[in-house]
Design an enzyme around this catalytic site. Structure first.
Site, PDB file in Angstrom:
ATOM      1  CE  LYS A   1      -3.781   4.998  -1.403  1.00 44.80           C
ATOM      2  NZ  LYS A   1      -4.830   5.418  -2.379  1.00 44.80           N
TER       3      LYS A   1
ATOM      4  CE1 TYR B   1      -4.096   1.942   0.676  1.00 42.75           C
ATOM      5  CE2 TYR B   1      -2.771   3.099   2.315  1.00 42.75           C
ATOM      6  CZ  TYR B   1      -3.919   3.004   1.556  1.00 42.75           C
ATOM      7  OH  TYR B   1      -4.897   3.971   1.662  1.00 42.75           O
TER       8      TYR B   1
END
Length: 251
Positions: free
Chosen positions: A156, A152
């Protein structure tokens, strides 16, 4: 008030995406509410139409090229050229690196990065033709690194580099691209994180709030307000920026 345009919000069935879709509709835009399950979008669409706005539900896997192409064509046909895009769709598959599977990695990269790439590529064709566009990508404070989120965090952080490149390439066409990096936002996703670490959500919120300078956790509407500005006509000289909406300073 901005000119009425067609806005596309991915991952808009719930949480931040839903709040953004509702806010953009309140700003006067027609909104395509996109999510993996079209029926899950009904609540968002109903909230918008009940308030006098116009919205349609669109089911699409943003990581699937054919589904994205079909979705954007349908949006253009039913609502008009999509010149506002909020790439919000996201999933989490948290685990420490040594326990993270290849599927965990690929799934997160697919939805966040591949999804944003495919949606932006499809919509920019309309934006460049219209000589106007707004792209808002959802990053996260996790881009700075977060235990248990190698996938993640990398996705991001990638959204930030993607955003800055879009700003450089598309600026001459009147298209801006910016990223919002939320901190702790009270959503179903953060509730899932609390469950994963075995902490009651209320305790998770209380603990997190103490660590935030403004002494509260964020709400989806906090992100929607920032997206509203970035999608407005008035934000035409703001591009390539990453705005941390986290209740305090972040690097």
């Amino acid at each position: 008030m901005s000119t009425q345009r067609t806005a596309v919000v991915t991952g808009a069935a719930r949480g931040i995406g839903r709040a953004v879709a509702v806010r953009l509709a309140a700003d006067g835009h027609q909104v395509a509410v996109v999510d993996l399950d079209e029926s899950a979008c009904a609540g968002t669409v109903e909230e918008i139409t009940a308030a006098g706005g116009r919205a349609i539900a669109v089911g699409a896997d943003v990581s699937d090229e054919a589904q994205v192409a079909a979705a954007v064509e349908r949006i253009a046909a039913e609502l008009g050229a999509p010149t506002v895009l909020v790439n919000n769709a996201g999933i989490i598959r948290d685990n420490l690196l040594f326990k993270m599977s290849l599927d965990d990695w690929d799934a997160v990269m697919g939805v966040h990065l591949r999804g944003a790439f495919l949606m932006t590529k499809a919509c920019q064709a309309y934006m460049t033709q219209e000589k106007h566009g707004r792209v808002v990508n959802l990053s996260s404070t996790s881009a700075l690194g977060n235990r248990g989120q190698a996938n993640y965090a990398a996705a991001k952080a990638g959204m930030q580099g993607f955003t800055k490149t879009l700003a450089i390439e598309l600026g001459k066409f009147g298209v801006t691209a910016n990223a919002i990096a939320p901190g702790f936002i009270q959503t179903e996703m953060t509730a899932a994180t609390a469950e994963r670490v075995g902490v009651p959500f209320e305790d998770f919120i209380a603990y997190s709030a103490k660590e935030i300078p403004v002494q509260r956790v964020g709400q989806p509407e906090d992100i929607a307000a920032t997206a509203s500005f970035l999608c407005s006509d008035e934000a035409g000289f703001v591009s390539g920026q990453v705005i941390y909406v986290a209740g305090g300073p972040r690097d």
